[in-house]
Design a protein around this motif. Structure first.
Motif, PDB file in Angstrom:
ATOM      1  N   SER A  42       0.824  -1.201   0.000  1.00 15.28           N
ATOM      2  CA  SER A  42       0.000   0.000   0.000  1.00 15.28           C
ATOM      3  C   SER A  42       0.860   1.253   0.000  1.00 15.28           C
ATOM      4  O   SER A  42       0.630   2.179  -0.787  1.00 15.28           O
ATOM      5  CB  SER A  42      -0.920  -0.007   1.232  1.00 15.28           C
ATOM      6  N   GLU A  86      -4.434  -0.371  -7.451  1.00 13.23           N
ATOM      7  CA  GLU A  86      -4.604  -0.219  -6.003  1.00 13.23           C
ATOM      8  C   GLU A  86      -6.051  -0.484  -5.593  1.00 13.23           C
ATOM      9  O   GLU A  86      -6.317  -1.165  -4.610  1.00 13.23           O
ATOM     10  CB  GLU A  86      -4.171   1.178  -5.566  1.00 13.23           C
ATOM     11  N   SER A  87      -7.003   0.038  -6.357  1.00 12.84           N
ATOM     12  CA  SER A  87      -8.401  -0.178  -5.991  1.00 12.84           C
ATOM     13  C   SER A  87      -8.791  -1.641  -6.154  1.00 12.84           C
ATOM     14  O   SER A  87      -9.648  -2.145  -5.431  1.00 12.84           O
ATOM     15  CB  SER A  87      -9.320   0.735  -6.804  1.00 12.84           C
ATOM     16  N   ASN A  90      -6.641  -3.366  -3.175  1.00 14.49           N
ATOM     17  CA  ASN A  90      -7.085  -2.758  -1.918  1.00 14.49           C
ATOM     18  C   ASN A  90      -6.164  -3.113  -0.753  1.00 14.49           C
ATOM     19  O   ASN A  90      -6.602  -3.556   0.298  1.00 14.49           O
ATOM     20  CB  ASN A  90      -8.534  -3.159  -1.624  1.00 14.49           C
ATOM     21  N   ARG A  92      -4.501  -1.346   1.368  1.00 17.77           N
ATOM     22  CA  ARG A  92      -4.690  -0.618   2.627  1.00 17.77           C
ATOM     23  C   ARG A  92      -5.789  -1.261   3.471  1.00 17.77           C
ATOM     24  O   ARG A  92      -5.620  -1.461   4.671  1.00 17.77           O
ATOM     25  CB  ARG A  92      -5.016   0.848   2.363  1.00 17.77           C
ATOM     26  N   SER A  93      -6.890  -1.592   2.860  1.00 17.95           N
ATOM     27  CA  SER A  93      -7.988  -2.240   3.584  1.00 17.95           C
ATOM     28  C   SER A  93      -7.543  -3.589   4.144  1.00 17.95           C
ATOM     29  O   SER A  93      -7.877  -3.950   5.276  1.00 17.95           O
ATOM     30  CB  SER A  93      -9.186  -2.418   2.652  1.00 17.95           C
ATOM     31  N   GLU A 150     -14.642  -8.083   1.226  1.00 20.33           N
ATOM     32  CA  GLU A 150     -13.758  -7.159   0.508  1.00 20.33           C
ATOM     33  C   GLU A 150     -13.566  -7.598  -0.941  1.00 20.33           C
ATOM     34  O   GLU A 150     -13.514  -6.772  -1.843  1.00 20.33           O
ATOM     35  CB  GLU A 150     -12.383  -7.074   1.193  1.00 20.33           C
ATOM     36  N   SER A 155     -15.339  -1.780  -6.402  1.00 17.62           N
ATOM     37  CA  SER A 155     -14.935  -0.406  -6.103  1.00 17.62           C
ATOM     38  C   SER A 155     -15.550   0.535  -7.135  1.00 17.62           C
ATOM     39  O   SER A 155     -15.886   0.125  -8.247  1.00 17.62           O
ATOM     40  CB  SER A 155     -13.413  -0.294  -6.097  1.00 17.62           C
TER      41      SER A 155
END
Length: 160
Positions: A42, A86-87, A90, A92-93, A150, A155
């Protein structure tokens, strides 16, 4: 998290507590390793995206649409691509999910260690260990459910 080792049978409650504590620690180690990987991915992607975006903006502002403008537009295209990557992943999530899971495993290990330390051997029963084991199972169930949630979520950049 499966294991190929032989499952012990006929353990005393104290041995069962030790076995459960080891399983909790393994879960915590799993969450820690995944958290580190997701945090690094991330952070690296965010730094790369910001660097390319800044470089393209600077280049476009300084040049008369020649080689540098082409390079800047390539950077803009890369930023768009990295944003989509990145989306999709994901990271970070996923990193935050592992942080939460690691916290829950550590808390559970602390609870179990306190229970064992504060209970005389004769008073440590399977019934007293059952809530700890149930919570251990709950941590894994929560992690699995959130992971699937997730992965199922579309997204905004992927469209609906």
């Amino acid at each position: 998290m499966g294991s190929t080792e032989q499952m012990p049978a006929g353990l005393t409650p104290l041995e069962t507590a030790g076995h459960l504590l080891e399983r909790i620690r393994q879960g915590n180690a799993y969450a820690r390793s995944r958290k580190k990987r997701f945090r690094l991915s991330s952070s690296a992607l965010k730094v790369l995206t910001l660097s390319l975006s800044a470089a393209s903006t600077i280049i476009l502002g300084l040049q008369n649409l020649g080689f540098w403008a082409g390079l800047a537009f390539a950077f803009v295209a890369l930023v768009t691509l990295l944003g989509a990557v990145e989306s999709f992943f994901n990271w970070r999530s996923r990193w935050v999910l592992m942080e939460e899971t690691q916290y829950r495993f550590q808390r559970l290990a602390d609870d179990l260690e306190y229970l064992v330390a504060s209970t005389p051997t004769a008073g440590l029963t399977y019934d007293r260990l059952q809530p700890i084991f149930d919570e251990y199972q709950s941590v894994w169930a929560h992690l699995s459910e959130r992971w699937l949630q997730e992965r199922r979520t579309i997204s905004p950049s992927e469209g609906r």
